[in-house]
Design an enzyme around this catalytic site. Structure first.
Site, PDB file in Angstrom:
ATOM      1  N   ASP A   1     -20.052  -0.778  32.018  1.00 28.28           N
ATOM      2  CA  ASP A   1     -19.391   0.431  31.500  1.00 28.28           C
ATOM      3  C   ASP A   1     -18.486   0.066  30.326  1.00 28.28           C
ATOM      4  OD1 ASP A   1     -20.587   1.909  33.557  1.00 28.28           O
ATOM      5  OD2 ASP A   1     -18.846   1.690  34.872  1.00 28.28           O
TER       6      ASP A   1
ATOM      7  N   GLY B   1     -27.061  -2.546  33.799  1.00 27.79           N
ATOM      8  CA  GLY B   1     -28.105  -3.447  34.273  1.00 27.79           C
ATOM      9  C   GLY B   1     -29.189  -2.904  35.165  1.00 27.79           C
ATOM     10  N   THR B   2     -28.852  -2.563  36.387  1.00 28.74           N
ATOM     11  CA  THR B   2     -29.859  -2.126  37.354  1.00 28.74           C
ATOM     12  C   THR B   2     -30.494  -0.806  36.931  1.00 28.74           C
ATOM     13  OG1 THR B   2     -28.583  -3.213  39.086  1.00 28.74           O
ATOM     14  CG2 THR B   2     -30.284  -1.685  39.803  1.00 28.74           C
ATOM     15  N   THR B   3     -29.687   0.104  36.427  1.00 27.09           N
ATOM     16  CA  THR B   3     -30.217   1.392  35.971  1.00 27.09           C
ATOM     17  C   THR B   3     -31.251   1.175  34.880  1.00 27.09           C
ATOM     18  OG1 THR B   3     -28.147   2.506  36.538  1.00 27.09           O
ATOM     19  CG2 THR B   3     -29.609   3.645  34.998  1.00 27.09           C
TER      20      THR B   3
ATOM     21  N   HIS C   1     -24.808   5.994  38.937  1.00 30.13           N
ATOM     22  CA  HIS C   1     -24.309   5.369  40.164  1.00 30.13           C
ATOM     23  C   HIS C   1     -25.483   5.187  41.124  1.00 30.13           C
ATOM     24  CE1 HIS C   1     -19.937   6.821  39.383  1.00 30.13           C
ATOM     25  NE2 HIS C   1     -20.137   5.607  38.909  1.00 30.13           N
TER      26      HIS C   1
END
EC number: 4.2.3.3
Length: 140
Positions: free
Chosen positions: A60, A35-37, A8
């Protein structure tokens, strides 16, 4: 092993620090991330990561599909329990799939430390043995 890395927003920096510390272990496995992670981890560590959509856009669920198809071996998911997530039902579904399909899931850095040390010791080799046996027998 196929390992999913999810975090998160408030936990992304923790995930970057964790993956930086354990790049030597994680680099031996196939990594997947939302994506961003995934982008942040890859930029910080140089690890090769298959990136899905961001969590709220279906990432997810994409990881959940891999779980349901027997294509995921471990989930490291740094959740933020103090912030409401707009895609919380997707998170719950992902956790349920892990339980249904016996996929190891950890949701905080303390547990991730245990998982990563077990992974480096070979504690999860049984998953690969079962997969090989199923492939030989033609069973799912």
């Amino acid at each position: 092993m196929n390992i999913a890395l999810i975090a998160h927003d408030e936990k992304k920096e923790d995930m970057i620090q964790f993956t930086t510390a354990y790049t030597h272990v994680l680099s031996k496995h196939r990594l997947f991330a939302t994506g961003t992670t995934g982008m942040k981890i890859s930029n910080a560590t140089g690890l090769q990561i298959h990136r899905f959509q961001s969590g709220p856009l279906g990432g997810d669920q994409q990881i959940g599909a891999m779980i349901a198809n027997g294509e995921m071996d471990m989930i490291i998911f740094f959740r933020d329990p103090l912030t409401a997530q707009p895609h919380e039902p997707d998170v719950s579904a992902l956790m349920r799939l892990c339980d249904v399909h016996q996929i190891p899931l950890v949701t905080n850095i303390a547990g991730a430390e245990i998982f990563i040390h077990g992974l480096s010791r070979g504690d999860l080799k049984w998953r690969e043995i079962i997969k090989e046996r199923q492939e030989k027998e033609g069973t799912p």
